[in-house]
Design a protein around this motif. Structure first.
Motif, PDB file in Angstrom:
ATOM      1  N   LYS A   1      28.054  10.694  -8.555  1.00 33.71           N
ATOM      2  CA  LYS A   1      28.485  11.649  -9.585  1.00 33.71           C
ATOM      3  C   LYS A   1      29.907  11.347  -9.993  1.00 33.71           C
ATOM      4  O   LYS A   1      30.762  11.084  -9.163  1.00 33.71           O
ATOM      5  N   TRP A   2      30.151  11.321 -11.300  1.00 31.98           N
ATOM      6  CA  TRP A   2      31.522  11.332 -11.792  1.00 31.98           C
ATOM      7  C   TRP A   2      31.749  12.727 -12.343  1.00 31.98           C
ATOM      8  O   TRP A   2      30.761  13.411 -12.679  1.00 31.98           O
ATOM      9  N   ALA A   3      33.008  13.134 -12.468  1.00 33.23           N
ATOM     10  CA  ALA A   3      33.275  14.497 -12.938  1.00 33.23           C
ATOM     11  C   ALA A   3      32.345  14.834 -14.096  1.00 33.23           C
ATOM     12  O   ALA A   3      32.464  14.285 -15.182  1.00 33.23           O
ATOM     13  N   GLY A   4      31.386  15.722 -13.830  1.00 27.84           N
ATOM     14  CA  GLY A   4      30.539  16.216 -14.907  1.00 27.84           C
ATOM     15  C   GLY A   4      29.443  15.272 -15.353  1.00 27.84           C
ATOM     16  O   GLY A   4      28.745  15.535 -16.325  1.00 27.84           O
ATOM     17  N   PHE A   5      29.256  14.130 -14.670  1.00 27.76           N
ATOM     18  CA  PHE A   5      28.201  13.216 -15.108  1.00 27.76           C
ATOM     19  C   PHE A   5      27.550  12.598 -13.879  1.00 27.76           C
ATOM     20  O   PHE A   5      28.229  12.155 -12.970  1.00 27.76           O
ATOM     21  N   THR A   6      26.223  12.631 -13.847  1.00 31.27           N
ATOM     22  CA  THR A   6      25.507  12.059 -12.722  1.00 31.27           C
ATOM     23  C   THR A   6      24.956  10.699 -13.129  1.00 31.27           C
ATOM     24  O   THR A   6      24.111  10.613 -14.024  1.00 31.27           O
ATOM     25  N   GLY A   7      25.428   9.655 -12.493  1.00 34.46           N
ATOM     26  CA  GLY A   7      24.978   8.304 -12.830  1.00 34.46           C
ATOM     27  C   GLY A   7      23.686   7.943 -12.119  1.00 34.46           C
ATOM     28  O   GLY A   7      22.802   7.315 -12.693  1.00 34.46           O
ATOM     29  N   VAL A   8      23.580   8.349 -10.845  1.00 33.16           N
ATOM     30  CA  VAL A   8      22.370   8.105 -10.057  1.00 33.16           C
ATOM     31  C   VAL A   8      22.081   9.398  -9.328  1.00 33.16           C
ATOM     32  O   VAL A   8      22.971  10.002  -8.738  1.00 33.16           O
TER      33      VAL A   8
ATOM     34  N   GLY B   1      14.960  -0.774 -16.143  1.00 33.73           N
ATOM     35  CA  GLY B   1      15.196   0.476 -16.867  1.00 33.73           C
ATOM     36  C   GLY B   1      16.039   0.214 -18.084  1.00 33.73           C
ATOM     37  O   GLY B   1      16.645  -0.855 -18.211  1.00 33.73           O
ATOM     38  N   PRO B   2      16.096   1.175 -18.986  1.00 35.27           N
ATOM     39  CA  PRO B   2      16.871   0.984 -20.203  1.00 35.27           C
ATOM     40  C   PRO B   2      18.365   0.938 -19.903  1.00 35.27           C
ATOM     41  O   PRO B   2      18.794   1.289 -18.802  1.00 35.27           O
ATOM     42  N   SER B   3      19.148   0.511 -20.863  1.00 31.81           N
ATOM     43  CA  SER B   3      20.585   0.388 -20.677  1.00 31.81           C
ATOM     44  C   SER B   3      21.191   1.736 -20.307  1.00 31.81           C
ATOM     45  O   SER B   3      20.833   2.763 -20.877  1.00 31.81           O
ATOM     46  N   GLY B   4      22.079   1.718 -19.325  1.00 37.00           N
ATOM     47  CA  GLY B   4      22.775   2.942 -18.941  1.00 37.00           C
ATOM     48  C   GLY B   4      22.004   3.832 -17.993  1.00 37.00           C
ATOM     49  O   GLY B   4      22.404   4.961 -17.760  1.00 37.00           O
TER      50      GLY B   4
ATOM     51  N   GLY C   1      21.592   3.423 -14.787  1.00 41.61           N
ATOM     52  CA  GLY C   1      22.158   3.491 -13.441  1.00 41.61           C
ATOM     53  C   GLY C   1      21.779   2.319 -12.551  1.00 41.61           C
ATOM     54  O   GLY C   1      21.972   2.380 -11.337  1.00 41.61           O
ATOM     55  N   LYS C   2      21.308   1.242 -13.117  1.00 42.01           N
ATOM     56  CA  LYS C   2      20.910   0.085 -12.302  1.00 42.01           C
ATOM     57  C   LYS C   2      22.131  -0.550 -11.649  1.00 42.01           C
ATOM     58  O   LYS C   2      22.168  -0.757 -10.438  1.00 42.01           O
ATOM     59  N   THR C   3      23.126  -0.853 -12.479  1.00 41.14           N
ATOM     60  CA  THR C   3      24.318  -1.487 -11.937  1.00 41.14           C
ATOM     61  C   THR C   3      24.988  -0.572 -10.914  1.00 41.14           C
ATOM     62  O   THR C   3      25.442  -1.025  -9.864  1.00 41.14           O
ATOM     63  N   THR C   4      25.017   0.711 -11.220  1.00 41.39           N
ATOM     64  CA  THR C   4      25.656   1.653 -10.312  1.00 41.39           C
ATOM     65  C   THR C   4      24.960   1.636  -8.951  1.00 41.39           C
ATOM     66  O   THR C   4      25.622   1.615  -7.904  1.00 41.39           O
TER      67      THR C   4
ATOM     68  N   PHE D   1      27.386 -11.089 -10.484  1.00 45.73           N
ATOM     69  CA  PHE D   1      27.839 -10.001 -11.357  1.00 45.73           C
ATOM     70  C   PHE D   1      27.307 -10.166 -12.764  1.00 45.73           C
ATOM     71  O   PHE D   1      27.131 -11.272 -13.256  1.00 45.73           O
ATOM     72  N   GLN D   2      27.102  -8.997 -13.405  1.00 46.92           N
ATOM     73  CA  GLN D   2      26.634  -8.990 -14.788  1.00 46.92           C
ATOM     74  C   GLN D   2      27.581  -9.796 -15.668  1.00 46.92           C
ATOM     75  O   GLN D   2      27.165 -10.486 -16.565  1.00 46.92           O
ATOM     76  N   SER D   3      28.914  -9.709 -15.378  1.00 50.85           N
ATOM     77  CA  SER D   3      29.873 -10.470 -16.177  1.00 50.85           C
ATOM     78  C   SER D   3      30.520 -11.572 -15.350  1.00 50.85           C
ATOM     79  O   SER D   3      31.695 -11.831 -15.483  1.00 50.85           O
TER      80      SER D   3
ATOM     81  N   THR E   1      17.402  -5.959 -14.030  1.00 54.83           N
ATOM     82  CA  THR E   1      17.133  -6.544 -15.337  1.00 54.83           C
ATOM     83  C   THR E   1      16.657  -5.441 -16.261  1.00 54.83           C
ATOM     84  O   THR E   1      16.262  -4.376 -15.821  1.00 54.83           O
ATOM     85  N   HIS E   2      16.761  -5.673 -17.579  1.00 57.50           N
ATOM     86  CA  HIS E   2      15.961  -4.795 -18.423  1.00 57.50           C
ATOM     87  C   HIS E   2      14.939  -5.594 -19.215  1.00 57.50           C
ATOM     88  O   HIS E   2      14.415  -5.131 -20.199  1.00 57.50           O
ATOM     89  N   ASP E   3      14.687  -6.811 -18.686  1.00 61.24           N
ATOM     90  CA  ASP E   3      13.659  -7.643 -19.291  1.00 61.24           C
ATOM     91  C   ASP E   3      12.388  -7.515 -18.448  1.00 61.24           C
ATOM     92  O   ASP E   3      12.343  -7.906 -17.289  1.00 61.24           O
TER      93      ASP E   3
HETATM   94  N1  LIG Z   1      33.391   4.817 -13.926  1.00 62.34           N
HETATM   95  C1  LIG Z   1      32.478   5.545 -14.603  1.00 62.34           C
HETATM   96  N2  LIG Z   1      32.764   6.815 -14.970  1.00 62.34           N
HETATM   97  C2  LIG Z   1      31.861   7.561 -15.624  1.00 62.34           C
HETATM   98  N3  LIG Z   1      30.634   7.142 -15.970  1.00 62.34           N
HETATM   99  C3  LIG Z   1      30.282   5.888 -15.632  1.00 62.34           C
HETATM  100  C4  LIG Z   1      31.170   5.024 -14.931  1.00 62.34           C
HETATM  101  N4  LIG Z   1      30.544   3.829 -14.732  1.00 62.34           N
HETATM  102  C5  LIG Z   1      29.315   3.948 -15.288  1.00 62.34           C
HETATM  103  N5  LIG Z   1      29.143   5.189 -15.830  1.00 62.34           N
HETATM  104  C6  LIG Z   1      27.940   5.694 -16.488  1.00 62.34           C
HETATM  105  O1  LIG Z   1      26.861   5.655 -15.589  1.00 62.34           O
HETATM  106  C7  LIG Z   1      25.678   5.299 -16.260  1.00 62.34           C
HETATM  107  C8  LIG Z   1      24.986   4.168 -15.557  1.00 62.34           C
HETATM  108  O2  LIG Z   1      25.743   2.979 -15.724  1.00 62.34           O
HETATM  109  P1  LIG Z   1      25.236   1.559 -15.215  1.00 62.34           P
HETATM  110  O3  LIG Z   1      26.331   0.607 -15.413  1.00 62.34           O
HETATM  111  O4  LIG Z   1      24.701   1.717 -13.842  1.00 62.34           O
HETATM  112  O5  LIG Z   1      24.058   1.247 -16.247  1.00 62.34           O
HETATM  113  P2  LIG Z   1      23.056   0.022 -16.250  1.00 62.34           P
HETATM  114  O6  LIG Z   1      21.740   0.597 -15.901  1.00 62.34           O
HETATM  115  O7  LIG Z   1      23.556  -1.068 -15.400  1.00 62.34           O
HETATM  116  O8  LIG Z   1      23.081  -0.389 -17.786  1.00 62.34           O
HETATM  117  P3  LIG Z   1      23.045  -1.854 -18.458  1.00 62.34           P
HETATM  118  O9  LIG Z   1      21.641  -2.289 -18.455  1.00 62.34           O
HETATM  119  O10 LIG Z   1      23.550  -1.588 -19.837  1.00 62.34           O
HETATM  120  O11 LIG Z   1      23.940  -2.734 -17.657  1.00 62.34           O
HETATM  121  C9  LIG Z   1      26.053   4.971 -17.698  1.00 62.34           C
HETATM  122  O12 LIG Z   1      25.658   6.056 -18.515  1.00 62.34           O
HETATM  123  C10 LIG Z   1      27.531   4.828 -17.659  1.00 62.34           C
HETATM  124  O13 LIG Z   1      28.100   5.305 -18.861  1.00 62.34           O
END
Ligand SMILES: Nc1ncnc2c1ncn2[C@@H]1O[C@H](COP(=O)(O)OP(=O)(O)OP(=O)(O)O)[C@@H](O)[C@H]1O
Ligand SMILES: [Mg+2]
Lengths: 354, 293, 342
Positions: A12-19, A36-39, A41-44, A81-83, A191-193
């Protein structure tokens, strides 16, 4: 090598749940794909396993240890890493050697290992260059080589093929598959492929908005999607989803009527079927509607019709031709249909099928 | 930049060149003039009859038998022992730069990599500290330093200048480190480094552009400081700037003002050399992200 | 980053700031509440041939001992803040009661030491800061348009006024504007007035100091803007061109927004630096016609005999409060940005 388990892991980030409360058991030597689609939470998720992101809630186990507070270096993992994350001041050779150097692997073995890893990803010609003088695809292969130069207990790969051209992507995909077969290292791959996911995975985890939608083998995910999200995300084209009603074993929707659903409860429902399972009928058929569009794919032709708000696509033999607007009948036997709860989207098994 | 200059009329171009020439005259002439004048006697540099005397050195010729003289330099360096202050300034500046950058890179790096709320508050506190005039702090030091018996020493001035310099240093370096991708140190940590090893092996090799620019500003702060060194150093530990100011206290004595002029020229030389060598870094380092704070 | 690691990295820097910036502020607050001991007087009866006389004189030994035992002095509460040298509560009240109009009131208040220093400090800050921004920007544009091979030397010369030690820079100019120096003598010749002296009139002194300030700081604005011009976002500019923006619109919508943060950065630094104006006043020997807050503190600390710690501390506190008020809009904005991002 090791098993990995995630127990109710949240970020969780302030007010936002990533996973959100993710639970997962990964067997030793398994190749697991996060899809899963972009954003979503895979990378997280992957960064939490690597120890690069603190965990807001839950536990992560690698082997028989809880690693929640362990530093990344003590988790014995390798990550792509992705990048890329290549070291700009070091040559390709030094980049690949870096993990050996900092982990105090005996010096004598370095050269041989680096050369082996470089050969695996066909980087032999670039060893003296700096990363800045490489193309995106070459950099990605350096990142791969740096991950495989050592035998970690876990591989984490975040979209390692995203910047390769179509041809290189296919061959590197095969290399990764082969590598896993050889090393049998537990691997988590983001992946999202979908094709990558389908071809590489022992099991696939489909995620959306930080929540796991389904975990299963590629075939399970494809054949028995757990909900409308998975059904609509997996497959190319994705599953057709049509909203309608069941009354005493008969599904009806605009332009559509499917019989033989005895045993299904009455009420609103979403029906799904795959384009390749259905076909054009000579006469009659469960759907009859004018053709909305007609696309030639090369190996097949795709006919689309409208059922109320939803579009339904059907794959037909490649020499099938029909004019847009002409009436067409489509066979959708009950045996190829999937049903999902109209409100929650969850799969409803129907007794008539297999 | 083509966007700004394309299709400029010749008239505009002329105005720009005229403007820049005027500016260059304003910027550089005082230095040339003072350098020239430092080899004259006071009667020429501050000529009562005609300022042209300073050009030709009429009085200088009359007094010393040559139109250039090193008397001012001799007086300052030898008679008034300016060389002691030069050594002191060297010590102070060297230590301040090295310690500031060591502390600053560590702190700035941590701030740039932390997502915690307190990192923000530290930066805000640093901003406020940066805003406070140095001399307001001096009145806080003086009495405690007298009591503790640490007043007057070079090391005291060094540590005070380091502290005063920290807010700006960590701001600059924080914004610089933010332009270095996080992936870099993160992949190093996955590859087996601790945070500090990652910093040492991966970040240090790529941080020099930002560090050099920040170092230049630290150098200028320490080298140019007057307030801290004038108040905190004892007579025998004086650095160049307060020493020059003390020459001024006795300008009435004929010839002494020329000591000050020569000392001023001597003190300016290192700065010139510095800019000559690091000019590129000032612009490129600022470009590399330091100004984005 | 885990808290422990963060602390390990930030500790040296944080400790330095804590001990040598935060603690001294506390020390300033404490000192400002105290005032120097009065000298110990002894009264002795001195009997001579013409009868006895009462005489009082300073007991040096006792005074020194008192000072040694209680170096802070004696407690004075807010007394120092309100005395004539600082907020001058009584004098301001009197001026308010007696003044014939707002102008008269301001002149009366303006002649009190603290208000005089504040007046010059503010005038200097708010005249020099905008001029520095404008001049720096103009130089940056002009240098940017120069052919490549002259850029290097031009930048070199342009940086000189910035890197020069402020005290030394002001001394150099001071010597030049001396009645016998090149500029001073030329001005006398120009206006045909042998008594013209830039040092004599307060107005001319103010102007000289401000000109010096602009000369000294414009190069800083110049390098920052010049660096900014080198990083113009070229793809954005090109896509703006394709979107049909003309030259003016490209500057308006791409270049200026790109340079705006830099202008704020320079403006902020200038605000801080100009508010602490001090060395030029020493260099120009201008203390008689122009004093700044920093200069007032300096004279207290270096006052012959014993330094006036209490007085310096009170002025310091008022100065810190002043700069905080000036910075308030910036701090509020930063806080809002931060809240929006989190
Ligand atoms: N430091 C952060 N603070 C707040 N929100 C974050 C932070 N890092 C990531 N997020 C949010 O968490 C969500 C998940 O991000 P993540 O990078 O895990 O996506 P992803 O599944 O890897 O996407 P992609 O396929 O585009 O790489 C996104 O909505 C992103 O905006
Ligand atoms: Mg990602």
């Amino acid at each position: 090598m090791a098993t990995i388990s995630l127990k109710n892991v949240s970020k969780k980030w302030a007010g936002f749940t990533g996973v959100d409360a993710l639970s997962l058991d990964i067997a030793d030597g398994e190749f697991l794909v996060l899809l899963g689609p972009s954003g979503c939470g895979k990378t997280t998720t992957m960064r939490m396993i690597a120890g690069l992101e603190t965990i807001s809630d839950g536990e992560i186990w690698i082997g028989d240890r809880v690693v929640n507070t362990l530093e990344p270096k003590d988790r014995d993992i390798a990550m792509v890493f992705q990048s890329y994350g290549l070291y700009p001041t070091m040559s390709v050779y030094e980049n690949i050697r870096f993990p050996l150097r900092v982990r105090k692997v005996p010096r004598e073995t370095h050269h041989e290992r680096v050369m082996r890893a470089a050969a695996m990803v066909e980087l032999g010609d670039f060893l003296e260059r700096r990363p800045a003088a490489l193309s995106g695809g070459q950099r990605q292969r350096v990142a791969l080589a740096r991950a495989i130069v050592r035998q970690p207990t876990v591989f984490l790969m975040d979209e390692p093929l995203s910047n390769l051209d179509a041809k290189l992507r296919v061959s590197t995909r095969a290399q990764i598959k082969n590598l896993h077969h050889e090393l049998k290292t537990t691997t988590i791959y983001v992946t999202h492929d979908q094709i990558e996911a389908m071809t590489l995975a022992d099991r696939v985890v489909v995620m959306n908005r930080g929540i796991v939608q389904q975990v299963g083998t590629p075939m399970q995910i494809y054949d028995r999607p757990a909900n409308t999200f998975v059904a609509g995300f997996i497959g190319s084209p994705a599953m057709n989803l049509i909203e309608g009603d069941i009354r005493s074993g008969v599904f009806t929707a605009t332009n559509m009527r499917v019989e033989g659903l005895a045993g299904m409860p009455d009420g609103p429902v979403t029906l799904g079927f795959r384009a390749e399972d259905a076909g054009v009928a000579d006469r009659g058929g469960q759907i009859s509607a004018p053709v909305y569009s007609m696309e030639l794919l090369g190996d097949a032709s795709m006919v689309t019709v409208q059922c109320g708000k939803a579009l339904a696509a059907v794959k037909t033999p490649k020499d099938f031709r029909i004019a847009i607007g002409a009436p067409v009948g489509i066979t959708v036997p009950a045996s190829i249909c999937h049903f999902f709860d109209a409100r929650s989207g969850h799969r409803i098994e129907h007794p008539g099928k297999d | 930049m083509s966007v700004l200059t394309a299709k400029t009329s010749p008239w505009m171009r002329g105005a720009a060149i005229g403007f820049i020439t005027l500016w260059l005259l304003m910027a550089a002439f005082p230095f040339v003039w003072t350098l020239w004048g430092s080899f004259k006697v006071q009667g020429d540099f501050f000529s009562r009859q005609d300022w042209l005397n300073a050009l030709y050195g009429v009085q200088t010729l009359a007094e010393t038998g040559s139109s250039f003289t090193g008397r001012g330099y001799y007086g300052a360096w030898v008679e008034r022992e300016f060389w002691r202050s030069v050594i002191n300034t060297g010590i102070v500046t060297g230590f301040v730069v090295v310690i500031s950058l060591t502390f600053g890179t560590l702190g700035g790096y941590a701030l740039s990599r932390s997502t915690a709320r307190y990192a923000f508050w530290i930066l805000i506190a640093a901003l406020i500290f940066r805003a406070m005039p140095h001399i307001t702090l001096l009145s806080g030091y003086l009495l405690p330093f007298f009591q503790l018996g640490v007043w007057g020493y070079l090391s005291t001035a060094i540590i005070v200048l380091v502290a005063i310099n920290q807010p700006f240093t960590i701001w600059m370096l924080n914004s610089f480190f933010q332009t270095i991708p996080k992936d870099l140190d993160e992949s190093a940590m996955v590859d087996g480094c601790s945070r500090f090893q990652a910093f040492r092996l991966v970040i240090i090799p790529v941080m020099w552009p930002g560090v050099i620019t920040t170092g230049l500003f630290s150098f200028l702060l320490a080298y140019n400081d007057f307030a801290v060194t004038a108040v905190l150093l004892s007579q025998e530990n004086q650095t160049m700037v307060p020493k020059i100011a003390s020459f001024m206290g006795s300008t009435q004595v004929q010839g002494n003002v020329m000591f000050a002029v020569s000392a001023v020229v001597s003190a300016t030389v290192p700065l010139f050399i510095l800019v000559l060598f690091f000019q590129r870094h000032i612009v490129s380092g600022l470009t590399a992200g330091a100004v984005k704070g | 980053m885990p808290h422990r690691t963060f602390i390990a990295f930030i500790l040296p820097s944080a400790l330095a700031m804590l001990i040598f910036i935060a603690l001294p502020i506390v020390s300033v607050v404490v000192q400002s509440l105290f005032i120097e001991h009065e000298r110990v007087m002894v009264t002795a009866e001195n009997c001579g041939p013409f009868g006895c006389k009462k005489e009082s004189h300073v007991d040096e030994a006792a005074t020194a001992e008192l000072r040694r035992d209680q170096p802070l002095g004696r407690f004075n509460g807010l007394g120092t803040y309100l005395d004539r040298k600082h907020l001058a509560a009584k004098e301001v009240r009197e001026a308010f009661a007696e003044a014939s109009g707002p102008i008269d009131f301001l002149t009366r208040v303006g002649s009190l030491p603290l208000y005089k220093a504040l007046g010059f400090t503010l005038a200097y800050t708010f005249v020099v800061t905008p001029l520095v921004l404008i001049l720096g920007f103009m130089i940056a544009l002009a240098v940017n348009a120069l052919p490549y091979f002259v850029k290097g030397p031009v930048i070199f010369a342009s940086l000189l006024p910035m890197i020069i030690t402020p005290l030394i820079g002001s001394l150099i100019l001071f010597w030049m504007i001396d009645a016998n120096g090149i500029i001073g003598a030329s001005l006398q010749a120009l206006f045909n007035d042998p008594d013209l002296s830039l040092k004599a009139s307060p107005t001319l002194t103010w102007i000289t100091l401000m000109v010096y300030g602009v000369w000294h700081s414009a190069p800083f604005a110049f390098v920052v803007f010049y660096a900014g011009l080198q990083t113009l976002p070229h793809d954005t500019l090109e896509s703006a061109m394709i979107d049909g923006a003309n030259r003016f619109e490209r500057i308006r919508f791409v270049v200026l927004p790109h340079l705006m943060p830099l202008a704020i950065f320079v403006g902020l630094i200038q605000l801080m630096d100009n508010f602490r104006v001090f060395e030029p006043i020493v260099g120009f020997n201008a203390g008689a016609s122009a004093t700044s807050l920093s200069y007032a503190i300096y004279t207290d600390l270096r006052s012959t005999g014993a330094p006036l710690f209490g007085s310096a501390a009170a002025t310091s506190m008022l100065t810190i409060i002043g700069i905080c008020i000036l910075m308030a809009p910036v701090l509020v904005r930063t806080w809002r940005d931060f809240k929006r991002r989190h």
